[in-house]
Design a protein around this motif. Structure first.
Motif, PDB file in Angstrom:
ATOM      1  N   LEU A  58       0.825  -1.209   0.000  1.00 52.75           N
ATOM      2  CA  LEU A  58       0.000   0.000   0.000  1.00 52.75           C
ATOM      3  C   LEU A  58       0.859   1.259   0.000  1.00 52.75           C
ATOM      4  O   LEU A  58       0.550   2.244  -0.685  1.00 52.75           O
ATOM      5  CB  LEU A  58      -0.944  -0.014   1.203  1.00 52.75           C
ATOM      6  CG  LEU A  58      -2.275  -0.760   1.007  1.00 52.75           C
ATOM      7  CD1 LEU A  58      -2.054  -2.240   0.743  1.00 52.75           C
ATOM      8  CD2 LEU A  58      -3.178  -0.583   2.227  1.00 52.75           C
ATOM      9  N   THR A  59       1.938   1.226   0.764  1.00 50.25           N
ATOM     10  CA  THR A  59       2.844   2.372   0.800  1.00 50.25           C
ATOM     11  C   THR A  59       3.448   2.631  -0.571  1.00 50.25           C
ATOM     12  O   THR A  59       3.597   3.789  -0.999  1.00 50.25           O
ATOM     13  CB  THR A  59       3.948   2.120   1.832  1.00 50.25           C
ATOM     14  OG1 THR A  59       3.354   1.873   3.116  1.00 50.25           O
ATOM     15  CG2 THR A  59       4.866   3.321   1.934  1.00 50.25           C
ATOM     16  N   LYS A  60       3.779   1.563  -1.289  1.00 49.95           N
ATOM     17  CA  LYS A  60       4.354   1.721  -2.628  1.00 49.95           C
ATOM     18  C   LYS A  60       3.304   2.263  -3.604  1.00 49.95           C
ATOM     19  O   LYS A  60       3.619   3.096  -4.466  1.00 49.95           O
ATOM     20  CB  LYS A  60       4.892   0.373  -3.130  1.00 49.95           C
ATOM     21  CG  LYS A  60       5.587   0.446  -4.479  1.00 49.95           C
ATOM     22  CD  LYS A  60       6.846   1.284  -4.438  1.00 49.95           C
ATOM     23  CE  LYS A  60       7.482   1.433  -5.832  1.00 49.95           C
ATOM     24  NZ  LYS A  60       7.894   0.142  -6.409  1.00 49.95           N
ATOM     25  N   ILE A  61       2.055   1.822  -3.473  1.00 48.85           N
ATOM     26  CA  ILE A  61       0.996   2.373  -4.328  1.00 48.85           C
ATOM     27  C   ILE A  61       0.846   3.873  -4.066  1.00 48.85           C
ATOM     28  O   ILE A  61       0.702   4.669  -5.001  1.00 48.85           O
ATOM     29  CB  ILE A  61      -0.342   1.641  -4.091  1.00 48.85           C
ATOM     30  CG1 ILE A  61      -0.249   0.184  -4.557  1.00 48.85           C
ATOM     31  CG2 ILE A  61      -1.475   2.351  -4.831  1.00 48.85           C
ATOM     32  CD1 ILE A  61      -1.448  -0.662  -4.173  1.00 48.85           C
ATOM     33  N   ASN A 106       2.825  10.026 -10.190  1.00 51.09           N
ATOM     34  CA  ASN A 106       2.050  10.202 -11.411  1.00 51.09           C
ATOM     35  C   ASN A 106       0.932  11.224 -11.239  1.00 51.09           C
ATOM     36  O   ASN A 106      -0.037  11.224 -12.008  1.00 51.09           O
ATOM     37  CB  ASN A 106       1.456   8.858 -11.863  1.00 51.09           C
ATOM     38  CG  ASN A 106       2.511   7.898 -12.378  1.00 51.09           C
ATOM     39  OD1 ASN A 106       2.834   7.882 -13.558  1.00 51.09           O
ATOM     40  ND2 ASN A 106       3.065   7.081 -11.478  1.00 51.09           N
ATOM     41  N   ALA A 107       1.059  12.095 -10.248  1.00 51.53           N
ATOM     42  CA  ALA A 107      -0.029  13.010  -9.896  1.00 51.53           C
ATOM     43  C   ALA A 107      -0.422  13.931 -11.042  1.00 51.53           C
ATOM     44  O   ALA A 107      -1.626  14.147 -11.298  1.00 51.53           O
ATOM     45  CB  ALA A 107       0.364  13.835  -8.677  1.00 51.53           C
ATOM     46  N   LEU A 157      -9.105   2.485 -15.161  1.00 55.77           N
ATOM     47  CA  LEU A 157      -8.115   1.589 -15.767  1.00 55.77           C
ATOM     48  C   LEU A 157      -6.694   2.014 -15.413  1.00 55.77           C
ATOM     49  O   LEU A 157      -5.817   1.172 -15.165  1.00 55.77           O
ATOM     50  CB  LEU A 157      -8.302   1.558 -17.280  1.00 55.77           C
ATOM     51  CG  LEU A 157      -9.600   0.904 -17.777  1.00 55.77           C
ATOM     52  CD1 LEU A 157      -9.784   1.149 -19.269  1.00 55.77           C
ATOM     53  CD2 LEU A 157      -9.608  -0.593 -17.471  1.00 55.77           C
ATOM     54  N   ARG A 158      -6.460   3.326 -15.380  1.00 59.17           N
ATOM     55  CA  ARG A 158      -5.115   3.815 -15.051  1.00 59.17           C
ATOM     56  C   ARG A 158      -4.775   3.521 -13.596  1.00 59.17           C
ATOM     57  O   ARG A 158      -3.621   3.204 -13.275  1.00 59.17           O
ATOM     58  CB  ARG A 158      -5.034   5.322 -15.317  1.00 59.17           C
ATOM     59  CG  ARG A 158      -3.651   5.911 -15.105  1.00 59.17           C
ATOM     60  CD  ARG A 158      -2.628   5.275 -16.015  1.00 59.17           C
ATOM     61  NE  ARG A 158      -1.295   5.863 -15.823  1.00 59.17           N
ATOM     62  CZ  ARG A 158      -0.177   5.180 -15.951  1.00 59.17           C
ATOM     63  NH1 ARG A 158      -0.204   3.882 -16.256  1.00 59.17           N
ATOM     64  NH2 ARG A 158       0.989   5.772 -15.768  1.00 59.17           N
ATOM     65  N   LEU A 159      -5.741   3.599 -12.706  1.00 60.06           N
ATOM     66  CA  LEU A 159      -5.500   3.252 -11.307  1.00 60.06           C
ATOM     67  C   LEU A 159      -5.024   1.811 -11.196  1.00 60.06           C
ATOM     68  O   LEU A 159      -4.057   1.517 -10.472  1.00 60.06           O
ATOM     69  CB  LEU A 159      -6.770   3.462 -10.480  1.00 60.06           C
ATOM     70  CG  LEU A 159      -6.744   2.945  -9.042  1.00 60.06           C
ATOM     71  CD1 LEU A 159      -5.643   3.635  -8.231  1.00 60.06           C
ATOM     72  CD2 LEU A 159      -8.104   3.144  -8.373  1.00 60.06           C
ATOM     73  N   ARG A 160      -5.676   0.909 -11.900  1.00 56.09           N
ATOM     74  CA  ARG A 160      -5.247  -0.497 -11.858  1.00 56.09           C
ATOM     75  C   ARG A 160      -3.826  -0.650 -12.392  1.00 56.09           C
ATOM     76  O   ARG A 160      -3.002  -1.370 -11.807  1.00 56.09           O
ATOM     77  CB  ARG A 160      -6.213  -1.373 -12.654  1.00 56.09           C
ATOM     78  CG  ARG A 160      -5.809  -2.845 -12.640  1.00 56.09           C
ATOM     79  CD  ARG A 160      -6.858  -3.738 -13.279  1.00 56.09           C
ATOM     80  NE  ARG A 160      -6.453  -5.124 -13.187  1.00 56.09           N
ATOM     81  CZ  ARG A 160      -5.775  -5.786 -14.141  1.00 56.09           C
ATOM     82  NH1 ARG A 160      -5.448  -5.154 -15.277  1.00 56.09           N
ATOM     83  NH2 ARG A 160      -5.430  -7.047 -13.966  1.00 56.09           N
ATOM     84  N   GLU A 161      -3.527   0.019 -13.494  1.00 58.40           N
ATOM     85  CA  GLU A 161      -2.172  -0.062 -14.056  1.00 58.40           C
ATOM     86  C   GLU A 161      -1.125   0.395 -13.045  1.00 58.40           C
ATOM     87  O   GLU A 161      -0.062  -0.237 -12.906  1.00 58.40           O
ATOM     88  CB  GLU A 161      -2.074   0.805 -15.313  1.00 58.40           C
ATOM     89  CG  GLU A 161      -2.845   0.271 -16.509  1.00 58.40           C
ATOM     90  CD  GLU A 161      -2.820   1.240 -17.688  1.00 58.40           C
ATOM     91  OE1 GLU A 161      -3.326   0.861 -18.760  1.00 58.40           O
ATOM     92  OE2 GLU A 161      -2.312   2.374 -17.539  1.00 58.40           O
ATOM     93  N   LEU A 162      -1.406   1.469 -12.323  1.00 61.33           N
ATOM     94  CA  LEU A 162      -0.445   2.001 -11.367  1.00 61.33           C
ATOM     95  C   LEU A 162      -0.298   1.086 -10.152  1.00 61.33           C
ATOM     96  O   LEU A 162       0.799   0.972  -9.586  1.00 61.33           O
ATOM     97  CB  LEU A 162      -0.838   3.408 -10.937  1.00 61.33           C
ATOM     98  CG  LEU A 162      -0.714   4.460 -12.040  1.00 61.33           C
ATOM     99  CD1 LEU A 162      -1.288   5.798 -11.572  1.00 61.33           C
ATOM    100  CD2 LEU A 162       0.730   4.645 -12.491  1.00 61.33           C
ATOM    101  N   CYS A 163      -1.389   0.440  -9.745  1.00 63.53           N
ATOM    102  CA  CYS A 163      -1.290  -0.524  -8.643  1.00 63.53           C
ATOM    103  C   CYS A 163      -0.383  -1.691  -9.032  1.00 63.53           C
ATOM    104  O   CYS A 163       0.450  -2.142  -8.231  1.00 63.53           O
ATOM    105  CB  CYS A 163      -2.682  -1.033  -8.265  1.00 63.53           C
ATOM    106  SG  CYS A 163      -3.705   0.160  -7.373  1.00 63.53           S
ATOM    107  N   ILE A 164      -0.535  -2.171 -10.255  1.00 62.43           N
ATOM    108  CA  ILE A 164       0.308  -3.266 -10.730  1.00 62.43           C
ATOM    109  C   ILE A 164       1.754  -2.806 -10.851  1.00 62.43           C
ATOM    110  O   ILE A 164       2.693  -3.518 -10.468  1.00 62.43           O
ATOM    111  CB  ILE A 164      -0.230  -3.810 -12.067  1.00 62.43           C
ATOM    112  CG1 ILE A 164      -1.610  -4.451 -11.862  1.00 62.43           C
ATOM    113  CG2 ILE A 164       0.742  -4.818 -12.685  1.00 62.43           C
ATOM    114  CD1 ILE A 164      -2.333  -4.782 -13.148  1.00 62.43           C
ATOM    115  N   GLU A 165       1.936  -1.590 -11.366  1.00 59.19           N
ATOM    116  CA  GLU A 165       3.283  -1.021 -11.470  1.00 59.19           C
ATOM    117  C   GLU A 165       3.943  -0.937 -10.095  1.00 59.19           C
ATOM    118  O   GLU A 165       5.169  -1.111  -9.967  1.00 59.19           O
ATOM    119  CB  GLU A 165       3.201   0.362 -12.111  1.00 59.19           C
ATOM    120  CG  GLU A 165       4.527   1.064 -12.313  1.00 59.19           C
ATOM    121  CD  GLU A 165       4.358   2.444 -12.923  1.00 59.19           C
ATOM    122  OE1 GLU A 165       4.980   3.408 -12.411  1.00 59.19           O
ATOM    123  OE2 GLU A 165       3.602   2.563 -13.913  1.00 59.19           O
ATOM    124  N   ALA A 166       3.152  -0.679  -9.068  1.00 64.13           N
ATOM    125  CA  ALA A 166       3.679  -0.579  -7.709  1.00 64.13           C
ATOM    126  C   ALA A 166       3.953  -1.939  -7.084  1.00 64.13           C
ATOM    127  O   ALA A 166       4.477  -2.002  -5.965  1.00 64.13           O
ATOM    128  CB  ALA A 166       2.705   0.206  -6.834  1.00 64.13           C
TER     129      ALA A 166
END
Length: 457
Positions: free
Chosen positions: A52-55, A62-63, A166-175
C-alpha cells in the motif's frame, strides 16, 4: 460489441473509446480476483502494508498525469485533481500504518475466565460500484482498506471516467500489487446485477444516488450479500444567530462550489436565522457572483464545467422547476451561451418544501437559501430532510455548536465553522436515505471482514 466513449465536458471532444465486456469476460475477471485473494489472504497484515505504501508513492509520482486525465474526463479543476491524488495517497498510507494494529487479533475471556480470541478475517472479493465525481478517490477509498483487510476488489466505475479507473489499476500493478487482486470491469447494469448475485462476490459497496442505492441494496439483499451504501445528500449548513458572517460566507462559497458543486458531502441548503439573514445573504450572493467560471486547466478558474451536458441539463431543470414553484434567483440560474457543460454559481432564495432545491440533491453549483425563525427552527428544518450525510454549523460558540452537532444533527458528519470533504482519520458515511456503513478512520477496514470468535477451553 457495445462500447463506452468518454468525452471532455469542457470542449465536447472525444477522449477515448473502450469495448464493453460480456458477462463471461466479467465473470472471468471475478474468478481471477478470487484466485488472487486465496493467495493474498495468507499474507500477514504487516507484510501487506508495504504494498500500500508503494501504491501511495506511485500515485504521487504520477499526480500530474492523473489530475490531467480526471480533468479531461469529468471537467474537474486541475488543482482539485492534484489534491484528490494526494488524498488517495494519504488513504493508502493511513491503511498501511494503522491496519496491522486495528486488524490484529484481540484477546478476550469467556465463561469463567477461559481464553477467547476475536480475529478479523478477510472474506473474498468485494464488488465496488463507483460514480464519476471523484474518479480516483471513490475507488481508492474502498480499495485501500480492503487490500489491508486481505480482500480482493472488482471495480465497476462510472463510464465517463473509465480511463481513470483503468489507469488506477495499471499504477497498482506497477507498484507491485498482484495483478489479479484488483480488477476493473466495463459492463452494463444487467451484467452488474448478475455479478452481485455471483457466489464469489462476498460484499458490495456503492456510492451514488439513493435510487441507485435502493436497487443495488435490494439486489444484494436477495443474494444475502452485505452492502455499504453512500448515497449522497442535501446537506444543510446552519447560519445561527451568533455566526461570524465573514467565516460563514467564505466556507459557504467553498462548500457549495468545491468540485464544481458535484460533491455528495457538500453544502447545499443554507438555513439562515432571521437575526443574521439580511447580513449573510447579500454578502453570500456578492461572493458567488464574483466566481470565475472557465477552463478547468487554468489556475485562476474557480468553477469548471459539470461532468456532462446531461448533468448540466439536469441541474438546469431542477432550478427551473424550483423557480416555477416560487423560488427566487438571486444570481446565476441561466445556462451560458458557450461550448461545454457549464452552469454558473447560482443562489436561490424563498426555497420551500416541494421544490427540488429544498427536497432533493442538486449536483451542481446551486445554493438553496432557507430562512429560519431562530436557531431551534434552523435545526428542525435541517433534520426534516430525508437525507443525512453531512452538514455544518456556523456559530461563534464552538462548545454550543459541538453540543448541537453531537446531540441534535441527524447526519453522519458535521463541520463547525469550516468546510471539507474527507479525511483519512475520520469516518465517512451517513444515515437515513444517505445510506449506511462507514469508510475511512479504520472503520472501512472492518466493514467486509469475518469477525470470528474462537473459544478456547
Amino acid at each position: 460489441m457495445s462500447t463506452i466513449t468518454t468525452t471532455n465536458p469542457a470542449t465536447g471532444e472525444t477522449v477515448e473509446t473502450y469495448p464493453m465486456m460480456s458477462e463471461a469476460q466479467a465473470t472471468a475477471k471475478l474468478e481471477a480476483a478470487h484466485a488472487a485473494f486465496l493467495q493474498w489472504r495468507s499474507v500477514p497484515h504487516a507484510d501487506r502494508a508495504p504494498y500500500l505504501t508503494k501504491i501511495a508513492q506511485t500515485l504521487r509520482d504520477n499526480a500530474d498525469d492523473l489530475a490531467a486525465l480526471m480533468t479531461r474526463e469529468t471537467g474537474k479543476l486541475l488543482k482539485d485533481g492534484l489534491r484528490e491524488v494526494e488524498l488517495c495517497a494519504a488513504l493508502f498510507d493511513h491503511a498501511a500504518s494503522t491496519g496491522p494494529d486495528l486488524l490484529a487479533d484481540e484477546e478476550r475471556t469467556h465463561g469463567k475466565g477461559s481464553r477467547g480470541v476475536v480475529t478479523y478475517q478477510p472474506i473474498g472479493v468485494i464488488y465496488s460500484i463507483q460514480p464519476w465525481n471523484f474518479p480516483l478517490y471513490q475507488p481508492v477509498r474502498v480499495l485501500a482498506d480492503n487490500l489491508m483487510a486481505g480482500n480482493a476488489c472488482v471495480l465497476k466505475h462510472a463510464s465517463i471516467c473509465t480511463g481513470t479507473g483503468l489507469r488506477l489499476r495499471e499504477l497498482c500493478i506497477e507498484a507491485g500489487l498482484p495483478e489479479d487482486l484488483f480488477q476493473v470491469i466495463l459492463i452494463d447494469h444487467d451484467t452488474s446485477d448478475a455479478l452481485i448475485a455471483h457466489p464469489l462476490v462476498r460484499g458490495v459497496t456503492m456510492t451514488g444516488s439513493d435510487g441507485a442505492g435502493r436497487h443495488v441494496g435490494a439486489t444484494a439483499a436477495k443474494a444475502l450479500k452485505k452492502t455499504v451504501l453512500e448515497l449522497g445528500s442535501n446537506d444543510a449548513y446552519l447560519v445561527l444567530s451568533d455566526a461570524d458572517i465573514e467565516t460563514a460566507v467564505k466556507f459557504s462559497v467553498m462548500g457549495r462550489l468545491y468540485n464544481n458543486g458535484q460533491t455528495c458531502v457538500s453544502a447545499k441548503r443554507f438555513i439562515v436565522t432571521d437575526a443574521v439573514y439580511d447580513a449573510f445573504v447579500p454578502a453570500y450572493v456578492a461572493a458567488m457572483e464574483k466566481i470565475a467560471m472557465g477552463d478547468p486547466t487554468q489556475d485562476d478558474t474557480q468553477l469548471g464545467p459539470l461532468s456532462s451536458t446531461d448533468q448540466r441539463d439536469t441541474v438546469a431543470g431542477q432550478v427551473r422547476d424550483s423557480v416555477a414553484k416560487g423560488a427566487t434567483v438571486l444570481c446565476g440560474g441561466t445556462v451560458p451561451d458557450r461550448t461545454g457543460a457549464y452552469y454558473p454559481a447560482t443562489v436561490l432564495a424563498d426555497v420551500a418544501p416541494g421544490m427540488p432545491a429544498h427536497d432533493d440533491e442538486i449536483f451542481g453549483p446551486v445554493a438553496a437559501v432557507i430562512r429560519a425563525k431562530d436557531d431551534e427552527d434552523a435545526m428542525r428544518i435541517a433534520n426534516a430532510s430525508r437525507y443525512g450525510l453531512g452538514g455544518g454549523i456556523f456559530c461563534r460558540d464552538e462548545e454550543r455548536a459541538l453540543r448541537l452537532a453531537r446531540d441534535h444533527f441527524d447526519t453522519g458528519m458535521v463541520r463547525i465553522n469550516s468546510f471539507g470533504a474527507a479525511d483519512p482519520n475520520m469516518p465517512f458515511g451517513g444515515v437515513k436515505d444517505s445510506g449506511y456503513g462507514r469508510e475511512h478512520g479504520g472503520f472501512g477496514m472492518k466493514e467486509f471482514v469475518n469477525i470470528k470468535a474462537i473459544f478456547l477451553p
